[in-house]
Design an enzyme around this catalytic site. Structure first.
Site, PDB file in Angstrom:
ATOM      1  N   HIS A  67      22.440  -5.547 -32.120  1.00  0.00           N
ATOM      2  CA  HIS A  67      21.039  -5.899 -32.403  1.00  0.00           C
ATOM      3  C   HIS A  67      20.532  -6.932 -31.410  1.00  0.00           C
ATOM      4  O   HIS A  67      21.258  -7.849 -31.037  1.00  0.00           O
ATOM      5  CB  HIS A  67      20.898  -6.435 -33.839  1.00  0.00           C
ATOM      6  CG  HIS A  67      21.004  -5.343 -34.860  1.00  0.00           C
ATOM      7  ND1 HIS A  67      22.190  -4.693 -35.120  1.00  0.00           N
ATOM      8  CD2 HIS A  67      20.069  -4.753 -35.639  1.00  0.00           C
ATOM      9  CE1 HIS A  67      21.983  -3.753 -36.030  1.00  0.00           C
ATOM     10  NE2 HIS A  67      20.701  -3.769 -36.360  1.00  0.00           N
ATOM     11  N   PRO A  68      19.266  -6.779 -31.012  1.00  0.00           N
ATOM     12  CA  PRO A  68      18.680  -7.769 -30.095  1.00  0.00           C
ATOM     13  C   PRO A  68      18.324  -9.038 -30.866  1.00  0.00           C
ATOM     14  O   PRO A  68      18.177  -9.000 -32.085  1.00  0.00           O
ATOM     15  CB  PRO A  68      17.403  -7.074 -29.623  1.00  0.00           C
ATOM     16  CG  PRO A  68      16.986  -6.242 -30.794  1.00  0.00           C
ATOM     17  CD  PRO A  68      18.271  -5.767 -31.442  1.00  0.00           C
ATOM     18  N   SER A  84      12.648  -1.281 -32.289  1.00  0.00           N
ATOM     19  CA  SER A  84      12.754  -2.737 -32.399  1.00  0.00           C
ATOM     20  C   SER A  84      11.481  -3.416 -31.882  1.00  0.00           C
ATOM     21  O   SER A  84      10.978  -4.376 -32.486  1.00  0.00           O
ATOM     22  CB  SER A  84      13.974  -3.188 -31.590  1.00  0.00           C
ATOM     23  OG  SER A  84      14.203  -4.523 -31.783  1.00  0.00           O
ATOM     24  N   ARG A  86       8.497  -2.190 -31.880  1.00  0.00           N
ATOM     25  CA  ARG A  86       7.445  -1.974 -32.871  1.00  0.00           C
ATOM     26  C   ARG A  86       7.611  -2.931 -34.051  1.00  0.00           C
ATOM     27  O   ARG A  86       6.664  -3.570 -34.489  1.00  0.00           O
ATOM     28  CB  ARG A  86       7.549  -0.525 -33.372  1.00  0.00           C
ATOM     29  CG  ARG A  86       6.230   0.122 -33.645  1.00  0.00           C
ATOM     30  CD  ARG A  86       6.266   1.622 -33.884  1.00  0.00           C
ATOM     31  NE  ARG A  86       7.490   2.189 -34.382  1.00  0.00           N
ATOM     32  CZ  ARG A  86       8.202   3.114 -33.731  1.00  0.00           C
ATOM     33  NH1 ARG A  86       7.830   3.528 -32.541  1.00  0.00           N
ATOM     34  NH2 ARG A  86       9.289   3.622 -34.269  1.00  0.00           N
ATOM     35  N   GLN A  88       9.332  -5.808 -34.324  1.00  0.00           N
ATOM     36  CA  GLN A  88       9.173  -7.232 -34.014  1.00  0.00           C
ATOM     37  C   GLN A  88       7.717  -7.576 -33.678  1.00  0.00           C
ATOM     38  O   GLN A  88       7.221  -8.645 -34.052  1.00  0.00           O
ATOM     39  CB  GLN A  88      10.099  -7.631 -32.855  1.00  0.00           C
ATOM     40  CG  GLN A  88      11.575  -7.488 -33.204  1.00  0.00           C
ATOM     41  CD  GLN A  88      12.463  -8.365 -32.329  1.00  0.00           C
ATOM     42  OE1 GLN A  88      12.071  -9.464 -31.943  1.00  0.00           O
ATOM     43  NE2 GLN A  88      13.657  -7.889 -32.034  1.00  0.00           N
ATOM     44  N   PHE A 119      21.340 -13.225 -35.342  1.00  0.00           N
ATOM     45  CA  PHE A 119      20.671 -13.244 -36.646  1.00  0.00           C
ATOM     46  C   PHE A 119      19.943 -11.920 -36.833  1.00  0.00           C
ATOM     47  O   PHE A 119      19.137 -11.541 -35.979  1.00  0.00           O
ATOM     48  CB  PHE A 119      19.680 -14.411 -36.664  1.00  0.00           C
ATOM     49  CG  PHE A 119      18.814 -14.463 -37.892  1.00  0.00           C
ATOM     50  CD1 PHE A 119      19.363 -14.689 -39.140  1.00  0.00           C
ATOM     51  CD2 PHE A 119      17.439 -14.309 -37.788  1.00  0.00           C
ATOM     52  CE1 PHE A 119      18.561 -14.752 -40.276  1.00  0.00           C
ATOM     53  CE2 PHE A 119      16.619 -14.382 -38.903  1.00  0.00           C
ATOM     54  CZ  PHE A 119      17.189 -14.601 -40.152  1.00  0.00           C
ATOM     55  N   VAL A 120      20.250 -11.217 -37.922  1.00  0.00           N
ATOM     56  CA  VAL A 120      19.591  -9.931 -38.187  1.00  0.00           C
ATOM     57  C   VAL A 120      18.800 -10.033 -39.489  1.00  0.00           C
ATOM     58  O   VAL A 120      19.316 -10.488 -40.513  1.00  0.00           O
ATOM     59  CB  VAL A 120      20.622  -8.773 -38.273  1.00  0.00           C
ATOM     60  CG1 VAL A 120      19.918  -7.462 -38.624  1.00  0.00           C
ATOM     61  CG2 VAL A 120      21.379  -8.628 -36.955  1.00  0.00           C
ATOM     62  N   LEU A 121      17.544  -9.616 -39.405  1.00  0.00           N
ATOM     63  CA  LEU A 121      16.643  -9.644 -40.549  1.00  0.00           C
ATOM     64  C   LEU A 121      15.728  -8.425 -40.438  1.00  0.00           C
ATOM     65  O   LEU A 121      15.213  -8.136 -39.351  1.00  0.00           O
ATOM     66  CB  LEU A 121      15.797 -10.929 -40.500  1.00  0.00           C
ATOM     67  CG  LEU A 121      14.768 -11.126 -41.604  1.00  0.00           C
ATOM     68  CD1 LEU A 121      15.450 -11.476 -42.931  1.00  0.00           C
ATOM     69  CD2 LEU A 121      13.786 -12.252 -41.235  1.00  0.00           C
ATOM     70  N   ALA A 122      15.541  -7.714 -41.544  1.00  0.00           N
ATOM     71  CA  ALA A 122      14.601  -6.580 -41.539  1.00  0.00           C
ATOM     72  C   ALA A 122      13.193  -7.164 -41.539  1.00  0.00           C
ATOM     73  O   ALA A 122      12.631  -7.443 -42.602  1.00  0.00           O
ATOM     74  CB  ALA A 122      14.838  -5.687 -42.754  1.00  0.00           C
TER      75      ALA A 122
HETATM   76  C1  2AL Z   1      15.628  -6.615 -35.746  1.00  0.00           C
HETATM   77  C2  2AL Z   1      14.931  -5.545 -35.151  1.00  0.00           C
HETATM   78  O1  2AL Z   1      15.054  -5.197 -33.983  1.00  0.00           O
HETATM   79  N1  2AL Z   1      14.128  -5.022 -36.107  1.00  0.00           N
HETATM   80  C3  2AL Z   1      14.310  -5.732 -37.252  1.00  0.00           C
HETATM   81  O2  2AL Z   1      13.736  -5.504 -38.322  1.00  0.00           O
HETATM   82  N2  2AL Z   1      15.231  -6.702 -37.004  1.00  0.00           N
HETATM   83  N3  2AL Z   1      16.521  -7.368 -35.060  1.00  0.00           N
HETATM   84  C4  2AL Z   1      17.200  -8.408 -35.620  1.00  0.00           C
HETATM   85  N4  2AL Z   1      18.004  -9.119 -34.817  1.00  0.00           N
HETATM   86  O3  2AL Z   1      17.055  -8.689 -36.816  1.00  0.00           O
END
Ligand code: 2AL
EC number: 4.1.1.97
Length: 170
Positions: A67-68, A84, A86, A88, A119-122
């Site tokens: 994930h970026p 991604s 779109r 972000q 850090f990943v978050l929807a």
């Molecule tokens: C992302 C992403 O690219 N789209 C999203 O909802 N979350 N990346 C992230 N690191 O959380």
């Protein structure tokens, strides 16, 4: 696109269409193809999730590392995957003020140092003001718990992307 169409896809088409529902992990779509036929969105996503759950820890961390960064340099340069970019952009992360962006960048760097993955978050499910708060909160979580939380976010992103492709309400 309906589920009959999905079930009729050959391997190449399936990976082309679903290869990025887990960010930059087309291998997962390649594995899921062999589970068809699917009865619907819920069944299809169940196989993506089961693949992730079945990975060893190194594989799960690998999925997260694909994930970026949120609000990172790639977003500013337009170098993210289409999905991604779109997500972000729609979440307003491209329009953070300079001070907000600096603080966010500092926190994401601290997060990566602490946990070893980004850090990943929807972000489609949160608003721009909530993302930095959530980042600061999760930065304090124990690593095993945070891995589970982050993988849960990957699954939410996957669900939203699949719903888009199938033209269904998420
Ligand atoms: C992302 C992403 O690219 N789209 C999203 O909802 N979350 N990346 C992230 N690191 O959380």
């Amino acid at each position: 696109m309906d589920i009959e169409k999905v079930n009729s896809m050959d391997f190449g088409e399936f990976v082309d269409v679903f290869g990025n529902v887990i960010e930059r992990c087309p291998l997962i779509a390649a594995a899921v193809w062999s589970k068809r036929p699917f009865s619907g969105l819920g069944d299809l996503e169940k196989h993506f999730f089961a693949f992730i759950d079945g990975l060893p820890l190194s594989g799960q961390e690998g999925v997260l590392r694909c994930h970026p960064e949120l609000a990172g340099r790639q977003l500013q340069c337009g170098r993210l995957t289409a999905e991604s970019q779109r997500e972000q952009s729609a979440a307003g992360l491209q329009n953070l003020g300079a001070a907000e962006r600096l603080r966010f960048t500092e926190l994401t760097a601290q997060y990566r140092t602490r946990f070893g993955f980004p850090f990943v978050l929807a972000v489609r499910l949160s608003d721009p003001a909530a993302a930095p708060r959530e980042l600061a909160r999760r930065l304090r979580c124990p690593p095993a718990q945070e891995l589970r939380t982050a993988l849960g976010e990957v699954k939410k992103i996957c669900h939203l992307r699949l719903a888009d492709l199938l033209g269904e309400q998420p």
